[in-house]
Design an enzyme around this catalytic site. Structure first.
Site, PDB file in Angstrom:
ATOM      1  N   ARG A  63       0.836  -1.191   0.000  1.00 52.57           N
ATOM      2  CA  ARG A  63       0.000   0.000   0.000  1.00 52.57           C
ATOM      3  C   ARG A  63       0.873   1.244   0.000  1.00 52.57           C
ATOM      4  NH1 ARG A  63      -4.588   1.933   4.392  1.00 52.57           N
ATOM      5  NH2 ARG A  63      -5.636   3.374   3.003  1.00 52.57           N
TER       6      ARG A  63
ATOM      7  N   GLY B  23      -0.492  -2.485  10.161  1.00 53.31           N
ATOM      8  CA  GLY B  23      -1.071  -1.412  10.965  1.00 53.31           C
ATOM      9  C   GLY B  23      -0.469  -0.042  10.713  1.00 53.31           C
ATOM     10  N   GLU B  24       0.156   0.145   9.534  1.00 58.26           N
ATOM     11  CA  GLU B  24       0.791   1.442   9.268  1.00 58.26           C
ATOM     12  C   GLU B  24      -0.237   2.578   9.268  1.00 58.26           C
ATOM     13  OE1 GLU B  24       3.352   3.744   5.776  1.00 58.26           O
ATOM     14  OE2 GLU B  24       3.360   1.547   5.848  1.00 58.26           O
ATOM     15  N   ARG B  25      -1.428   2.292   8.792  1.00 54.41           N
ATOM     16  CA  ARG B  25      -2.461   3.341   8.762  1.00 54.41           C
ATOM     17  C   ARG B  25      -2.800   3.797  10.174  1.00 54.41           C
ATOM     18  NH1 ARG B  25      -8.118   2.538   8.599  1.00 54.41           N
ATOM     19  NH2 ARG B  25      -9.283   4.348   7.824  1.00 54.41           N
TER      20      ARG B  25
ATOM     21  N   ARG C 179      -9.003  -6.247   4.286  1.00 52.01           N
ATOM     22  CA  ARG C 179      -9.734  -5.027   4.639  1.00 52.01           C
ATOM     23  C   ARG C 179     -10.135  -4.229   3.406  1.00 52.01           C
ATOM     24  NH1 ARG C 179      -9.019  -4.046  10.028  1.00 52.01           N
ATOM     25  NH2 ARG C 179      -7.366  -5.188  11.030  1.00 52.01           N
ATOM     26  N   ALA C 180      -9.774  -4.707   2.205  1.00 54.13           N
ATOM     27  CA  ALA C 180     -10.048  -3.993   0.952  1.00 54.13           C
ATOM     28  C   ALA C 180      -9.385  -2.628   0.948  1.00 54.13           C
ATOM     29  CB  ALA C 180     -11.560  -3.862   0.722  1.00 54.13           C
TER      30      ALA C 180
END
Length: 298
Positions: A53, A94-96, A132-133
């Protein structure tokens, strides 16, 4: 690759770490998985360079940051120790949440530390985002390609590992054949993955992509444009009428059905006489052997 008893599918082991949790569930999940939860200062976490991502929506980060201000980080971030930098960790999944926590003004975030290699780190990053799309289709395809290129997965192995159909994997990887400009439009959400797949069948995909953006063409309209374009070898000759758009659409439908059934990319060519050929594409000797076994061969 090792068999399933030695290497279980990612979904089972990873679910306890990055699944959707209700309040209080992360701690229980971490204990169940054998990983203790702890707090780490946000400045001691580093993004995962293998994370497929690349694009984070600013409005979504702001929305998540607002939620974190009210409730904190409910779900722990999965990390691994960063080699050569004591006390510093690389984000596995979990970067977001880490980015949003910084926007929310948090100094520390909950983490669980796992001991995994580069391959598993990439697997986890892809799986979290795909489940998680959160990935666009190009990022998803790039992640799959990297797993296959760096760690020698076959499409069949990767599909089983990630819980995806082989046809989904093959069709997603095909998007990387599109020109870079069209891939950028997918990443920017100017066109959908459905549009992108349809563009694979048109002669001038960049021109049609511009029409999609300017005119708001639907996926079905792009498919109709592709169906209306006669193949190079479809010039009418005596006794051989030009194939209809409906006939081309039927062949593409047949390709999709066979592709889903076999888990491989399938191309069907037909002549007016009723003759034709079916081509099944494989990318390695392992995939060839797996296909032979599926078809009942030696």
């Amino acid at each position: 690759m090792a068999d399933d008893t030695a290497r279980p599918r990612l979904g089972r082991g990873l679910a306890a770490l990055i699944g959707d949790f209700s309040d209080g569930a992360p701690e229980e999940a971490a204990r169940t998985a054998g990983h203790a939860q702890r707090k780490v200062a946000v400045e001691f976490l580093r993004p995962n360079p293998r994370n497929p991502r690349r694009r984070f929506s600013e409005p979504e980060l702001d929305e998540l940051a607002a939620s974190i201000r009210q409730r904190g980080v409910i779900q722990p971030i999965v990390v691994r120790a960063l080699s050569g930098v004591p006390g510093t960790f690389e984000i596995v999944a979990g970067e977001r949440r880490w980015r949003a926590a910084q926007r929310a003004g948090l100094n520390e975030v909950p983490v669980v530390v796992v001991e995994i290699d580069d391959r598993t780190s990439l697997e986890y990053a892809i799986l979290e985002n795909v489940q998680r799309a959160d990935l666009n289709a190009i990022e998803e395809a790039s992640g799959y390609e990297r797993l296959m290129g760096e760690f020698k997965y076959t499409q069949a192995e990767l599909a089983d590992l990630l819980g995806k159909s082989r046809s989904h994997l093959a069709n997603t990887l095909r998007l990387l054949q599109l020109p870079p400009g069209i891939q950028d439009r997918v990443i920017a959400s100017e066109i959908t993955a459905g549009h992108a797949r349809a563009l694979l069948s048109v002669r001038d995909p960049e021109a049609v992509a511009r029409r999609i953006v300017a005119e708001g063409l639907s996926v079905r309209e792009v498919e109709a444009l592709a169906a209306a374009e006669a193949p190079q070898d479809d010039t009418p000759r005596p006794g051989r009428p030009r194939r209809s758009a409906e006939g081309d659409a039927a062949l593409r439908s047949l390709e999709d059905v066979l592709g889903r059934a076999l888990g491989y990319s399938v191309a069907v060519k037909a002549k007016a006489s009723g003759e034709g050929e079916i081509r099944i594409r494989y990318t390695s000797a392992e995939e060839r052997d797996a296909l032979c076994r599926k078809l009942g061969g030696a």
